[in-house]
Write a protein that holds these residues in place. Structure first.
Motif, PDB file in Angstrom:
ATOM      1  N   ALA A 146      13.555  26.915 -24.818  1.00  0.00           N
ATOM      2  CA  ALA A 146      12.507  26.345 -23.971  1.00  0.00           C
ATOM      3  C   ALA A 146      11.918  25.091 -24.606  1.00  0.00           C
ATOM      4  O   ALA A 146      12.157  24.785 -25.781  1.00  0.00           O
ATOM      5  N   SER A 147      11.120  24.371 -23.841  1.00  0.00           N
ATOM      6  CA  SER A 147      10.558  23.101 -24.310  1.00  0.00           C
ATOM      7  C   SER A 147       9.668  23.265 -25.535  1.00  0.00           C
ATOM      8  O   SER A 147       9.497  22.332 -26.318  1.00  0.00           O
ATOM      9  N   SER A 148       9.110  24.450 -25.731  1.00  0.00           N
ATOM     10  CA  SER A 148       8.257  24.706 -26.891  1.00  0.00           C
ATOM     11  C   SER A 148       9.063  25.045 -28.138  1.00  0.00           C
ATOM     12  O   SER A 148       8.509  25.173 -29.233  1.00  0.00           O
ATOM     13  N   GLY A 149      10.384  25.201 -27.993  1.00  0.00           N
ATOM     14  CA  GLY A 149      11.227  25.645 -29.086  1.00  0.00           C
ATOM     15  C   GLY A 149      11.476  27.145 -29.066  1.00  0.00           C
ATOM     16  O   GLY A 149      12.273  27.669 -29.852  1.00  0.00           O
ATOM     17  N   LYS A 150      10.813  27.842 -28.141  1.00  0.00           N
ATOM     18  CA  LYS A 150      10.996  29.282 -27.992  1.00  0.00           C
ATOM     19  C   LYS A 150      12.384  29.580 -27.445  1.00  0.00           C
ATOM     20  O   LYS A 150      12.850  28.931 -26.514  1.00  0.00           O
ATOM     21  N   GLU A 151      13.049  30.574 -28.030  1.00  0.00           N
ATOM     22  CA  GLU A 151      14.376  30.952 -27.560  1.00  0.00           C
ATOM     23  C   GLU A 151      14.250  31.971 -26.432  1.00  0.00           C
ATOM     24  O   GLU A 151      13.576  32.995 -26.566  1.00  0.00           O
ATOM     25  N   VAL A 152      14.873  31.670 -25.318  1.00  0.00           N
ATOM     26  CA  VAL A 152      14.922  32.589 -24.184  1.00  0.00           C
ATOM     27  C   VAL A 152      16.338  33.154 -24.118  1.00  0.00           C
ATOM     28  O   VAL A 152      17.304  32.402 -23.982  1.00  0.00           O
ATOM     29  N   ASN A 153      16.463  34.444 -24.235  1.00  0.00           N
ATOM     30  CA  ASN A 153      17.761  35.099 -24.195  1.00  0.00           C
ATOM     31  C   ASN A 153      18.089  35.544 -22.779  1.00  0.00           C
ATOM     32  O   ASN A 153      17.191  35.816 -21.970  1.00  0.00           O
TER      33      ASN A 153
END
Length: 396
Positions: free
Chosen positions: A290-297
């Motif tokens: 995601a744009s925040s650097g969060k990984e979405v699995n």
């Protein structure tokens, strides 16, 4: 030559969900702006800083994005069983108009807290600690929204640990119910599916024939499959918004979809109706960052959705479009439901550029027609600043 001095108008700057805007009590507006008029539109444009050929809104309260170029007018409701009337104005950034054709689902979360802070709610109804339920009449689309606003020590609770992807800091949760969310749109007869079909073949000159689910729920929305237009559903803003050809393609889809939905009579009218309908594309679950650097699995979501707002890919998801997603996901056979696996469901979690969001909907068939009684989701809201906005006295 003499110059007209500025006037000041009581106003509150609020965040609601992943949007923010300038809120007014109707009674605080100058008299000539208290009714729908060119004067009202001119005033709101000047407050926000539009139209701005530089597309920065430096000389106003706007933030030069669709999510931050917003205004809200709230009044004591004259309707039975409602507390306040809520009117939303989407201000164009670079063109001289305010679009009143739809709601903002994100800012809907801020209307209840604003109503309490503005004295519209009887103090006897506000508990010392607990929740107050506020019935909101959404005047743009003629629908009821029920907001459940948390109260601590007799005041609206704004801080908390509820996290919303697309909003940097946690806050207090505000639960929203959008009742009978099928939009009452001129030309669509109030039908949830204005063409009478769950999936249409939408002919778009220069692009081809696309499978499309066109739905009036929350906000009129045109859903297409990501792969049919050359995308994966994992795109972030820069992949779309830096591509002029892509933006033109989406606008063409939007214009011809609006025509097919009966929202406009000529495709040229779409340019003056930027807020509605929305265009979104869907895909089966896949992993992305995601744009925040969060990984979405892939296992975190039921499907992926990317949506356009005011000509740009939205940084997260519009609240009204989330209602459309939840509604369409609850109805077997739509492109949204198919992307989510095709099963019957009362809630869906989808991936968007900033992360994930869960939205629920209650759907049933009545006399062979699909009816959604309500869509449910949680947002947060808080006051950012309160006081007055100032505008030149001859600006409207």
């Amino acid at each position: 030559m003499p110059h007209v001095p500025q006037i000041k108008i009581p106003a509150t700057y609020m965040r609601g969900g992943t949007s923010k805007g300038v809120f007014f009590r109707l009674q605080d507006l100058p008299e000539r702006a208290q009714t729908p008029s060119a004067a009202r539109d001119a005033l709101l444009m000047r407050v926000i800083g539009s139209p701005d050929p530089y597309a920065k809104q430096i000389d106003g309260m706007g933030g030069a994005t669709s999510s931050t170029s917003k205004t809200v007018i709230v009044a004591k409701s004259s309707r039975p069983d409602h507390d306040v009337d809520y009117l939303f104005g989407q201000v164009s950034i670079d063109k001289p108009f305010v679009d009143w054709s739809g709601n903002c689902g994100n800012l809907s979360a801020a209307v209840g807290p604003f109503a309490i802070a503005s004295g519209f709610i009887d103090a006897a109804r506000i508990p010392e600690n607990g929740t107050v339920t506020i019935r909101i009449w959404q005047a743009n689309i003629g629908k009821t929204i029920i907001a459940h606003v948390p109260i601590t020590n007799g005041q609206v609770q704004e801080t908390g640990d509820f996290e919303l992807d697309g909003v940097t800091f946690p806050a207090a949760e505000v639960q929203l119910e959008f009742l009978d969310p099928a939009a009452e749109e001129e030309g669509a007869g109030g039908a949830m599916f204005p063409t009478g079909k769950l999936v249409d073949d939408l002919e778009v000159p220069g692009i081809g024939t696309l499978k499309a689910t066109m739905i009036n729920a929350g906000i009129p929305t045109i859903f297409v499959n990501a792969e049919d237009i050359g995308y994966t559903g994992t795109e972030l803003q820069e992949a779309i918004n830096s591509d002029a050809e892509a933006l033109a393609k989406f606008e063409t889809i939007r214009a011809f979809g609006a025509l097919r939905m009966g929202l406009i009579k000529n495709v040229d009218e779409a340019a003056r109706r930027q807020h509605t309908p929305k265009v979104a594309y869907v895909a089966k679950p896949a992993g992305y960052v995601a744009s925040s650097g969060k990984e979405v699995n892939a296992q975190d979501v039921d499907l992926l959705v990317r949506a356009m707002s005011m000509g740009k890919l939205h940084h997260a998801m519009m609240g009204t479009a989330a209602v459309a997603i939840g509604t369409a996901a609850a109805i077997p056979g739509t492109l949204v439901n198919t992307a989510a696996g095709g099963s019957e469901r009362s809630a869906v979690r989808f991936g968007h550029p900033s992360g994930t969001l869960r939205v629920g909907a209650e759907a049933k068939q009545v006399d062979g027609e699909w009816v959604v009684t309500k869509a449910i989701m949680s947002r947060s809201a808080r006051i950012l600043m309160e006081g007055w906005v100032r505008v030149p006295g001859d600006a409207f």
